[in-house]
Design an enzyme around this catalytic site. Structure first.
Site, PDB file in Angstrom:
ATOM      1  N   THR A  16      32.551  20.922   7.688  1.00  0.00           N
ATOM      2  CA  THR A  16      33.253  19.637   7.773  1.00  0.00           C
ATOM      3  C   THR A  16      33.197  19.083   9.190  1.00  0.00           C
ATOM      4  OG1 THR A  16      34.689  20.128   5.930  1.00  0.00           O
ATOM      5  CG2 THR A  16      35.556  18.593   7.540  1.00  0.00           C
ATOM      6  N   SER A  62      30.015  25.445   4.172  1.00  0.00           N
ATOM      7  CA  SER A  62      30.162  26.905   4.237  1.00  0.00           C
ATOM      8  C   SER A  62      30.648  27.529   2.941  1.00  0.00           C
ATOM      9  CB  SER A  62      31.054  27.325   5.409  1.00  0.00           C
ATOM     10  OG  SER A  62      32.416  27.261   5.085  1.00  0.00           O
ATOM     11  N   THR A  95      35.103  25.628   7.385  1.00  0.00           N
ATOM     12  CA  THR A  95      36.321  26.442   7.371  1.00  0.00           C
ATOM     13  C   THR A  95      36.391  27.383   6.166  1.00  0.00           C
ATOM     14  OG1 THR A  95      37.548  24.722   6.183  1.00  0.00           O
ATOM     15  CG2 THR A  95      37.680  24.693   8.602  1.00  0.00           C
ATOM     16  N   ASP A  96      35.675  27.041   5.082  1.00  0.00           N
ATOM     17  CA  ASP A  96      35.886  27.762   3.816  1.00  0.00           C
ATOM     18  C   ASP A  96      35.580  29.253   3.893  1.00  0.00           C
ATOM     19  OD1 ASP A  96      36.801  25.494   2.587  1.00  0.00           O
ATOM     20  OD2 ASP A  96      34.911  25.027   1.574  1.00  0.00           O
TER      21      ASP A  96
HETATM   22  N1  ASP Z   1      33.720  22.870   2.599  1.00  0.00           N
HETATM   23  C1  ASP Z   1      33.776  22.772   4.045  1.00  0.00           C
HETATM   24  C2  ASP Z   1      33.003  23.942   4.628  1.00  0.00           C
HETATM   25  O1  ASP Z   1      33.494  25.040   4.575  1.00  0.00           O
HETATM   26  C3  ASP Z   1      35.187  22.798   4.483  1.00  0.00           C
HETATM   27  C4  ASP Z   1      35.422  22.736   5.951  1.00  0.00           C
HETATM   28  O2  ASP Z   1      34.545  22.944   6.776  1.00  0.00           O
HETATM   29  O3  ASP Z   1      36.588  22.460   6.336  1.00  0.00           O
HETATM   30  O4  ASP Z   1      31.912  23.765   5.098  1.00  0.00           O
END
Ligand code: ASP
Length: 331
Positions: A16, A62, A95-96
């Site tokens: 993200t 991610s 973050t995932d």
């Molecule tokens: N779906 C995103 C990822 O993990 C979520 C994020 O980065 O906050 O790449």
């Protein structure tokens, strides 16, 4: 020996932090992994005078992180850490699955210099994006004298790989370190230590040199009300190598699921119990037939078991077996 160097290498992997949306007010309907790492650096004026290198290692959401990217990342991070002029490496990441990548890198590399995972909860196009301040802070931590280990820097807090966990699905302070708390805070570009930097021994890059397609297969099953053993039996029939059970409370497992796990273990499948609880750890109970994962949550326990199985293969000098069903392998 402590590094006197100050250069930071930033490896981009997507997430993200590199995401874009059609509208600045849209913080959920965006596409992750759109901007290159050089664009992320350019968005942080405070980085202008810092000796930096930016390199795009991957470009993915991610949630789709995979073992091949992990191996490439570990190899690239290790290569840069070997350079005397490099103080530390920053990895921009989603973050995932950040906590899984953190544990993977920590166990494989246990770096003596800082490797800082940096992410954001809001896309780069948001009215008030959290990526730029997080990247500024991550670079600051990567240059902190004495810092070491795989770390995560978000929302002004520095977490260690062992404890860091995504706890909130939306808020910008989405990460925590449970009861241990963060290692440090970053305040006005100063790092204020709360605990010691993490220690640990590296398993080594040799562990992950095999083609990831041949790595052991380790899956997670969950113990819950009404659980049964059918999933475990199906996975065993497919030749699964390891199973992590996301257990309730202090590592307790529904009796029907437990029977299937014990049968799998007797067949040679490695089994680890991790707790579903966000806080606390599995406290060992005498006579438990299924090993516990201590303080590792289920997704990190999966990484741990995968690495242990790779280590066992390596020390046995065994070539990676072709993927066949476990039943077939026994014959
Ligand atoms: N779906 C995103 C990822 O993990 C979520 C994020 O980065 O906050 O790449």
């Amino acid at each position: 020996m402590q590094s006197t160097s100050s250069r930071v290498v930033i490896l981009g992997t997507g997430g993200t932090i590199a995401g874009t949306a059609a509208s600045a007010s849209d913080q959920v309907g965006y596409s992750a992994a759109q901007l290159g790492v050089a664009q992320l650096v350019a968005a942080v004026p405070e980085l202008a005078g810092v000796p930096l290198e930016a390199e795009q290692l991957a470009q993915l959401d991610s949630k789709d992180m995979d073992h091949a990217t992990w191996r490439a990342l570990a190899q690239r991070v290790a290569r840069h850490l070997e350079r005397d002029e490099v103080a530390g490496v920053v990895v921009t990441h989603g973050t995932d699955t950040l906590e899984e990548t953190a544990w993977f890198l920590q166990r494989v590399l246990a770096p003596r210099k800082p490797v800082v995972l940096c992410a954001a909860m809001r896309p780069a196009t948001a009215l008030s994006p959290d990526g730029p301040p997080n990247l500024r802070d991550a670079v600051r931590v990567a240059r902190e004298p004495g810092a070491r280990g795989v770390l995560a820097v978000l929302a002004g807090q520095v977490h260690g790989a062992a404890e860091v966990q995504k706890l909130h699905a939306y808020r910008i302070d989405a990460f925590g370190s449970g009861e241990a708390g963060p290692l440090a805070c970053v305040e006005e570009s100063r790092v204020r230590m709360l605990r010691a930097w993490p220690e640990g021994d590296a398993l080594g890059l040799g562990l992950v040199q095999a083609d990831p397609a041949d790595w052991p297969r380790v899956e997670i099953v969950t113990s819950h009300a009404g659980a049964g053993g059918a999933i475990v039996e199906a996975l065993c029939a497919q030749g699964v190598d390891g199973l992590v059970v996301a257990a309730s409370g202090n590592g307790t497992v529904h009796h029907a699921l437990e029977s299937a796990l014990l049968a799998a273990q007797r067949q040679g499948v490695a089994v680890l119990r991790a707790t579903r609880c966000v806080f606390g750890r599995v406290i060992p109970v005498a006579g438990q037939a299924l090993a516990d994962a201590g303080g590792l949550n289920p997704v990190k326990a999966r990484v741990e078991l995968l690495l242990r199985l790779l280590a066992a293969r390596l020390s046995a000098g065994a070539p990676c077996p072709p993927r066949t069903s476990r039943a077939a392998r026994r014959t």
